[in-house]
Design a protein around this motif. Structure first.
Motif, PDB file in Angstrom:
ATOM      1  N   SER A   1       0.849  -1.185   0.000  1.00  0.00           N
ATOM      2  CA  SER A   1       0.000   0.000   0.000  1.00  0.00           C
ATOM      3  C   SER A   1       0.891   1.245   0.000  1.00  0.00           C
ATOM      4  O   SER A   1       1.779   1.373   0.842  1.00  0.00           O
ATOM      5  CB  SER A   1      -0.896  -0.004   1.234  1.00  0.00           C
ATOM      6  N   VAL A   2       0.645   2.146  -0.936  1.00  0.00           N
ATOM      7  CA  VAL A   2       1.367   3.420  -0.974  1.00  0.00           C
ATOM      8  C   VAL A   2       0.466   4.447  -0.292  1.00  0.00           C
ATOM      9  O   VAL A   2      -0.612   4.770  -0.795  1.00  0.00           O
ATOM     10  CB  VAL A   2       1.704   3.839  -2.422  1.00  0.00           C
TER      11      VAL A   2
ATOM     12  N   GLU B   1       6.775   5.193  -9.177  1.00  0.00           N
ATOM     13  CA  GLU B   1       8.139   5.303  -8.651  1.00  0.00           C
ATOM     14  C   GLU B   1       8.479   4.092  -7.780  1.00  0.00           C
ATOM     15  O   GLU B   1       9.604   3.586  -7.822  1.00  0.00           O
ATOM     16  CB  GLU B   1       8.303   6.592  -7.849  1.00  0.00           C
ATOM     17  N   THR B   2       7.505   3.626  -7.021  1.00  0.00           N
ATOM     18  CA  THR B   2       7.705   2.435  -6.193  1.00  0.00           C
ATOM     19  C   THR B   2       7.962   1.225  -7.084  1.00  0.00           C
ATOM     20  O   THR B   2       8.866   0.428  -6.835  1.00  0.00           O
ATOM     21  CB  THR B   2       6.491   2.185  -5.285  1.00  0.00           C
ATOM     22  N   LYS B   3       7.177   1.086  -8.147  1.00  0.00           N
ATOM     23  CA  LYS B   3       7.350  -0.019  -9.091  1.00  0.00           C
ATOM     24  C   LYS B   3       8.743   0.017  -9.710  1.00  0.00           C
ATOM     25  O   LYS B   3       9.448  -0.997  -9.752  1.00  0.00           O
ATOM     26  CB  LYS B   3       6.292   0.056 -10.189  1.00  0.00           C
TER      27      LYS B   3
ATOM     28  N   LEU C   1      -0.038  -2.032  -4.913  1.00  0.00           N
ATOM     29  CA  LEU C   1       0.777  -2.793  -5.853  1.00  0.00           C
ATOM     30  C   LEU C   1       0.739  -4.260  -5.454  1.00  0.00           C
ATOM     31  O   LEU C   1       0.867  -4.585  -4.270  1.00  0.00           O
ATOM     32  CB  LEU C   1       2.238  -2.342  -5.815  1.00  0.00           C
ATOM     33  N   THR C   2       0.572  -5.143  -6.426  1.00  0.00           N
ATOM     34  CA  THR C   2       0.661  -6.577  -6.193  1.00  0.00           C
ATOM     35  C   THR C   2       2.021  -7.015  -6.710  1.00  0.00           C
ATOM     36  O   THR C   2       2.363  -6.768  -7.860  1.00  0.00           O
ATOM     37  CB  THR C   2      -0.460  -7.336  -6.932  1.00  0.00           C
ATOM     38  N   VAL C   3       2.803  -7.658  -5.832  1.00  0.00           N
ATOM     39  CA  VAL C   3       4.195  -7.987  -6.130  1.00  0.00           C
ATOM     40  C   VAL C   3       4.414  -9.482  -5.992  1.00  0.00           C
ATOM     41  O   VAL C   3       3.900 -10.114  -5.066  1.00  0.00           O
ATOM     42  CB  VAL C   3       5.138  -7.221  -5.163  1.00  0.00           C
ATOM     43  N   TYR C   4       5.209 -10.037  -6.923  1.00  0.00           N
ATOM     44  CA  TYR C   4       5.539 -11.462  -6.900  1.00  0.00           C
ATOM     45  C   TYR C   4       7.045 -11.650  -7.022  1.00  0.00           C
ATOM     46  O   TYR C   4       7.716 -10.945  -7.775  1.00  0.00           O
ATOM     47  CB  TYR C   4       4.848 -12.190  -8.065  1.00  0.00           C
TER      48      TYR C   4
END
Length: 111
Positions: free
Chosen positions: A53-54, A64-66, A85-88
């Motif tokens: 969560s940003v 920018e986080t991505k 963002l969903t991150v794997y």
């Protein structure tokens, strides 16, 4: 499975798996620091798939986080939806591999 590019079928499956998840990590006013990234790496090693969560007062936005994550780690941003963002990233330890083993099976099936 290494962190190579995922096909559309795999991304769709990961999005479905993450649908009911709640964000585990937050980006706050300090932004994306090396310390924050280390904490995120510990969390994703245990889960393989998580949401970030940003916050509204964050020093960085979602894009920018991505960019920070993809430039400084092997994590892949699967989806950006609003401020989430969903991150794997596949786990290094075999005991923590749940999603990556299923993704490998999806990669071998035809679309």
């Amino acid at each position: 499975m290494s962190s190579e590019n995922l096909n559309n079928k795999q991304k769709k499956w990961l999005k479905a798996q993450a649908h009911t998840m709640r964000p585990v990590v937050q980006v706050g006013k300090e932004g994306c620091s090396p310390e924050w990234l280390e904490q995120l790496k510990l969390a994703i090693e245990k889960r393989e798939l998580l949401k970030i969560s940003v916050l509204a007062n964050a020093a960085v936005d979602e894009l920018e986080t991505k960019e920070f994550l993809e430039a400084n780690s092997k994590m892949q941003v699967i989806q950006i939806l609003g401020h989430i963002l969903t991150v794997y990233c596949p786990a290094k330890k075999l005991a923590n591999r749940n999603f990556s083993t299923q993704l490998k099976q999806l990669a071998s099936t035809k679309e």
